[in-house]
Design an enzyme around this catalytic site. Structure first.
Site, PDB file in Angstrom:
ATOM      1  N   ASP A 121       0.831  -1.212   0.000  1.00 14.85           N
ATOM      2  CA  ASP A 121       0.000   0.000   0.000  1.00 14.85           C
ATOM      3  C   ASP A 121       0.867   1.265   0.000  1.00 14.85           C
ATOM      4  OD1 ASP A 121      -2.464   1.276  -0.022  1.00 14.85           O
ATOM      5  OD2 ASP A 121      -2.538   1.428   2.160  1.00 14.85           O
ATOM      6  N   ASN A 139       1.146   3.392  -2.869  1.00 16.16           N
ATOM      7  CA  ASN A 139       1.658   3.795  -4.193  1.00 16.16           C
ATOM      8  C   ASN A 139       1.165   5.183  -4.581  1.00 16.16           C
ATOM      9  OD1 ASN A 139       2.752   1.260  -4.409  1.00 16.16           O
ATOM     10  ND2 ASN A 139       1.263   0.489  -5.896  1.00 16.16           N
ATOM     11  N   ARG A 143      -0.083   7.634  -2.665  1.00 13.88           N
ATOM     12  CA  ARG A 143       0.432   8.717  -1.822  1.00 13.88           C
ATOM     13  C   ARG A 143       1.888   9.017  -2.145  1.00 13.88           C
ATOM     14  NH1 ARG A 143      -1.424   6.046   3.473  1.00 13.88           N
ATOM     15  NH2 ARG A 143      -1.802   4.361   1.977  1.00 13.88           N
ATOM     16  N   TRP A 144       2.657   7.983  -2.424  1.00 14.76           N
ATOM     17  CA  TRP A 144       4.055   8.199  -2.800  1.00 14.76           C
ATOM     18  C   TRP A 144       4.120   9.075  -4.053  1.00 14.76           C
ATOM     19  CZ3 TRP A 144       6.659   6.960  -7.343  1.00 14.76           C
ATOM     20  CH2 TRP A 144       8.057   7.174  -7.312  1.00 14.76           C
ATOM     21  N   ASN A 169     -11.208  -2.759  -4.776  1.00 11.82           N
ATOM     22  CA  ASN A 169     -10.480  -1.806  -5.630  1.00 11.82           C
ATOM     23  C   ASN A 169     -11.199  -1.502  -6.949  1.00 11.82           C
ATOM     24  OD1 ASN A 169      -7.201  -2.935  -4.532  1.00 11.82           O
ATOM     25  ND2 ASN A 169      -8.336  -1.137  -3.881  1.00 11.82           N
ATOM     26  N   GLU A 181       1.937 -12.790  12.737  1.00 12.20           N
ATOM     27  CA  GLU A 181       2.557 -11.615  13.360  1.00 12.20           C
ATOM     28  C   GLU A 181       2.367 -10.451  12.396  1.00 12.20           C
ATOM     29  OE1 GLU A 181       3.919 -11.446  16.397  1.00 12.20           O
ATOM     30  OE2 GLU A 181       3.350 -13.546  16.665  1.00 12.20           O
TER      31      GLU A 181
HETATM   32  C1  IPE Z   1      -5.390  -2.678   0.120  1.00 13.32           C
HETATM   33  O1  IPE Z   1      -5.095  -1.343  -0.076  1.00 13.32           O
HETATM   34  C2  IPE Z   1      -5.411  -3.401  -1.196  1.00 13.32           C
HETATM   35  C3  IPE Z   1      -4.140  -3.571  -1.872  1.00 13.32           C
HETATM   36  C4  IPE Z   1      -2.971  -3.166  -1.433  1.00 13.32           C
HETATM   37  C5  IPE Z   1      -4.196  -4.266  -3.119  1.00 13.32           C
HETATM   38  P1  IPE Z   1      -6.251  -0.244  -0.241  1.00 13.32           P
HETATM   39  O2  IPE Z   1      -5.574   1.030  -0.508  1.00 13.32           O
HETATM   40  O3  IPE Z   1      -7.264  -0.697  -1.231  1.00 13.32           O
HETATM   41  O4  IPE Z   1      -6.923  -0.269   1.201  1.00 13.32           O
HETATM   42  P2  IPE Z   1      -7.779   0.837   1.939  1.00 13.32           P
HETATM   43  O5  IPE Z   1      -8.820   1.342   0.964  1.00 13.32           O
HETATM   44  O6  IPE Z   1      -6.854   1.918   2.362  1.00 13.32           O
HETATM   45  O7  IPE Z   1      -8.362   0.121   3.117  1.00 13.32           O
HETATM   46  C1  IPE Z   2      -1.715   0.136  -3.310  1.00 15.75           C
HETATM   47  O1  IPE Z   2      -1.490   1.499  -3.353  1.00 15.75           O
HETATM   48  C2  IPE Z   2      -1.956  -0.470  -4.666  1.00 15.75           C
HETATM   49  C3  IPE Z   2      -3.341  -0.914  -4.901  1.00 15.75           C
HETATM   50  C4  IPE Z   2      -4.331  -0.875  -4.037  1.00 15.75           C
HETATM   51  C5  IPE Z   2      -3.625  -1.435  -6.222  1.00 15.75           C
HETATM   52  P1  IPE Z   2      -2.682   2.530  -3.358  1.00 15.75           P
HETATM   53  O2  IPE Z   2      -3.109   2.765  -4.756  1.00 15.75           O
HETATM   54  O3  IPE Z   2      -3.776   2.082  -2.461  1.00 15.75           O
HETATM   55  O4  IPE Z   2      -1.988   3.819  -2.795  1.00 15.75           O
HETATM   56  P2  IPE Z   2      -2.557   4.799  -1.689  1.00 15.75           P
HETATM   57  O5  IPE Z   2      -2.932   3.967  -0.497  1.00 15.75           O
HETATM   58  O6  IPE Z   2      -3.747   5.487  -2.277  1.00 15.75           O
HETATM   59  O7  IPE Z   2      -1.431   5.720  -1.401  1.00 15.75           O
HETATM   60 MG    MG Z   3      -4.149   2.344  -0.488  1.00 14.86          MG
END
Ligand code: IPE
Ligand code: IPE
Ligand code: MG
Length: 247
Positions: free
Chosen positions: A24, A26, A28-29, A72, A211
């Site tokens: 998780d 990506n 925000r980065w 997603n 864990e």
């Molecule tokens: C969890 O991340 C799913 C994946 C990393 C594939 P999300 O970004 O979808 O989760 P939430 O919405 O913050 O709970």
């Molecule tokens: C995780 O990164 C990848 C997927 C859920 C596909 P995010 O896309 O959820 O990135 P953030 O959490 O919005 O930063």
């Molecule tokens: Mg996310």
């Protein structure tokens, strides 16, 4: 740090058998760099390649990564389409190298809502690697823990209806045999990058005694060094499984 130095840091007797990662952060980065969210996903794939290489070098038994959740699909269509494209490209570009590294690739999740192209790529990649004996590498795609449990319950209900088993014969181990994770070692360590302290519907059944390791590092910046640190941290945990460890 060189790859060898990194590997030497790990006490092989205290390694988790199965590590799962919620990749998780990506988006925000990317925002922090002034880039589009899609650039974050592309960077995340680069990180995933390095983590898989580390797992291969460490001879980890199993690695499961959360790539796309059943929730997603709620994202903007452009982002979903970009992720599908990236997924397809990743399979195409990486499958031969994975195979050469003796990786055994599997998919957890529904997959039937993916395009015919991706479904056929998934089929051919898993078929190619089905007899490999190295790292069990599982990609959870269109995966949700609740959905997985519901699918398992449906399979068992059908078996009961067909008279193959009785309701009383359903035990935790019979139930586990219907989950996507059948044949995998227990999930010992669950890592989440990106700073959020939740499971987001990942491996709900399997996380029962895993864990947990949460890090604020966004996935594109998650390094093999931090991955190894998480493994070392795991080695120091006192796992009791409800019992008492006598010293
Ligand atoms: C969890 O991340 C799913 C994946 C990393 C594939 P999300 O970004 O979808 O989760 P939430 O919405 O913050 O709970
Ligand atoms: C995780 O990164 C990848 C997927 C859920 C596909 P995010 O896309 O959820 O990135 P953030 O959490 O919005 O930063
Ligand atoms: Mg996310």
């Amino acid at each position: 740090m060189t790859a060898d130095n990194l590997l030497n840091k790990v006490d092989k007797t205290k390694m988790p058998r199965h590590v799962a990662i919620i990749m998780d952060g990506n988006g925000r980065w990317a925002s922090l760099q002034g880039l589009l969210r899609s650039a974050g996903h592309t960077a995340g794939v680069k990180t995933l390649k390095k983590i898989l290489t580390t797992a291969v070098n460490l001879k980890l038994e199993a690695l499961t990564v959360y790539a796309f959740s059943t929730e997603n699909w709620k994202r903007p269509l452009t982002e979903v389409e970009f992720l599908m494209h990236l997924f397809s490209e990743y399979l195409e570009n990486e499958k031969m190298e994975m195979h050469q590294n003796n990786v055994r690739l599997k998919f957890f999740g529904r997959t039937e809502d993916f395009s015919p192209l991706i479904q056929s790529q998934i089929k051919s990649a898993t078929e190619l690697m089905k007899n490999n004996t190295g790292v069990k590498f599982n990609i959870a795609a269109d995966y949700g823990g609740q959905d997985e449990i519901v699918r398992a319950a449906q399979k068992l209900a059908r078996k009961v209806a067909a008279g193959e088993i009785s309701a009383e014969q359903i035990s935790a181990s019979v139930f586990e045999d219907e989950l996507d994770t059948v044949g995998q070692p227990p999930v010992d360590l669950l890592i989440r990058t990106g700073g959020d302290l939740r499971i987001s519907n990942f491996l709900l059944w399997q996380a029962a005694y895993a864990e947990l390791y949460f890090t604020k590092t966004n996935f594109p910046e998650f390094t093999p060094e931090e991955f190894v640190d998480a493994l070392i941290n795991f080695g120091k945990r006192d796992r009791r499984f409800g019992g008492v460890n006598l010293v």
